[in-house]
Design an enzyme around this catalytic site. Structure first.
Site, short mmCIF file in Angstrom:
data_model
loop_
_atom_site.label_atom_id
_atom_site.label_comp_id
_atom_site.label_asym_id
_atom_site.label_seq_id
_atom_site.Cartn_x
_atom_site.Cartn_y
_atom_site.Cartn_z
N HIS A 117 -30.25 -31.33 5.21
CA HIS A 117 -29.80 -29.94 5.40
C HIS A 117 -31.00 -29.02 5.59
O HIS A 117 -31.05 -28.22 6.54
CB HIS A 117 -28.98 -29.52 4.18
CG HIS A 117 -28.42 -28.14 4.25
ND1 HIS A 117 -27.06 -27.89 4.34
CD2 HIS A 117 -29.01 -26.91 4.24
CE1 HIS A 117 -26.85 -26.60 4.38
NE2 HIS A 117 -28.02 -25.97 4.30
N GLU A 118 -31.98 -29.13 4.71
CA GLU A 118 -33.15 -28.26 4.78
C GLU A 118 -34.02 -28.58 5.99
O GLU A 118 -34.66 -27.69 6.57
CB GLU A 118 -33.96 -28.34 3.50
CG GLU A 118 -33.19 -28.04 2.22
CD GLU A 118 -32.45 -26.71 2.25
OE1 GLU A 118 -32.86 -25.80 3.01
OE2 GLU A 118 -31.46 -26.57 1.51
#
Length: 244
Positions: free
Chosen positions: A144-145
């Site tokens: 996600h990051e």
């Protein structure tokens, strides 16, 4: 937030533990069997619950961070999605690798918030070790990051612009794998099948946008997510299609 999510494209929480020397002495008052069973039976107050889990995180900080660091190294070596995202982020940066996301700027720390991670262009990626359930949860959070890192380098999105923020969250939740059906079914108790991916992405993106200071409430957050939905949900770069 009601569930552990990533608060991305913003500076890591200042409450994240960075030095054991700066921590206050552990207060074991709340870390007792009595409070443990009160939480199990639902009779604990909100204050008792908060202090119990805070004491538990203090006690387990070294173990949690060590496990996170070990799993992080494993993922950078063996995870298909983490290796793929790292490769594509590297392609966007200078040849000296100064803009790369790697083991050195992905930091495992104890956090006092409920988020599982965050991205900052200067700092890198923060992983909240005490919020992780297992290696799979770390993989989803890191992916996600890394989508946020890719978007920052590729599209120059402004995280303080709510439309940009909504697009970043839609893409990250869509492409990281955190909204795949098995994760929703077994981890979050979401039983629906029809449109499951879209509903998960909308929910998580709306929660993240609503938590930003510039957003007035969840109604505005939902409106902004809807405004950019079509273009951002269907943009799967750097993947050819949605990773599952």
């Amino acid at each position: 937030m009601p569930e552990s999510t990533s608060s991305s494209a913003s500076a890591p929480s200042p409450s994240a533990s960075t030095s054991s020397a700066s921590k206050p002495e552990l207060d074991s008052t709340y870390y007792t069997w009595s409070n443990f069973f009160s939480i199990l039976t639902g009779s604990a107050t909100n204050h008792e619950r908060t202090e119990y889990f805070r004491a538990k995180d203090d006690i387990n900080e070294k173990r949690d961070c060590q496990r996170c660091d070990e799993d992080k190294k494993w993922l950078f070596k063996y995870s298909p999605i983490i290796r793929f995202m790292k490769h594509n982020i590297d392609l966007l940066g200078p040849d000296d690798g100064s803009a790369s996301i790697n083991e050195t700027n992905v930091r495992c720390r104890r956090c006092d918030t409920k988020q599982s991670g965050g991205f900052d262009p200067e700092y890198g990626i923060l992983i909240c070790a005490n919020q992780l359930r297992n290696r799979g949860h770390l993989e989803d959070t890191l992916a996600h990051e890394m989508v946020h890192a890719y978007d920052h380098m590729r599209f120059k999105l402004d995280p303080y612009d709510l439309r940009h923020a909504a697009c970043m969250e839609i893409r990250a939740s869509t492409l990281s794998g955190e909204c795949r059906w098995t994760r929703e079914f077994f981890t979050r108790g979401q039983w629906g099948v029809t449109q499951q991916l879209q509903e998960c992405v909308r929910r998580r993106a709306t929660l993240s946008v609503a938590a930003r200071p510039a957003c007035k409430d969840d109604v505005q957050a939902a409106h902004v997510v809807n405004e950019v939905w079509d273009s951002c949900f269907n943009d799967t770069r750097p993947f050819d299609e949605i990773y599952k």
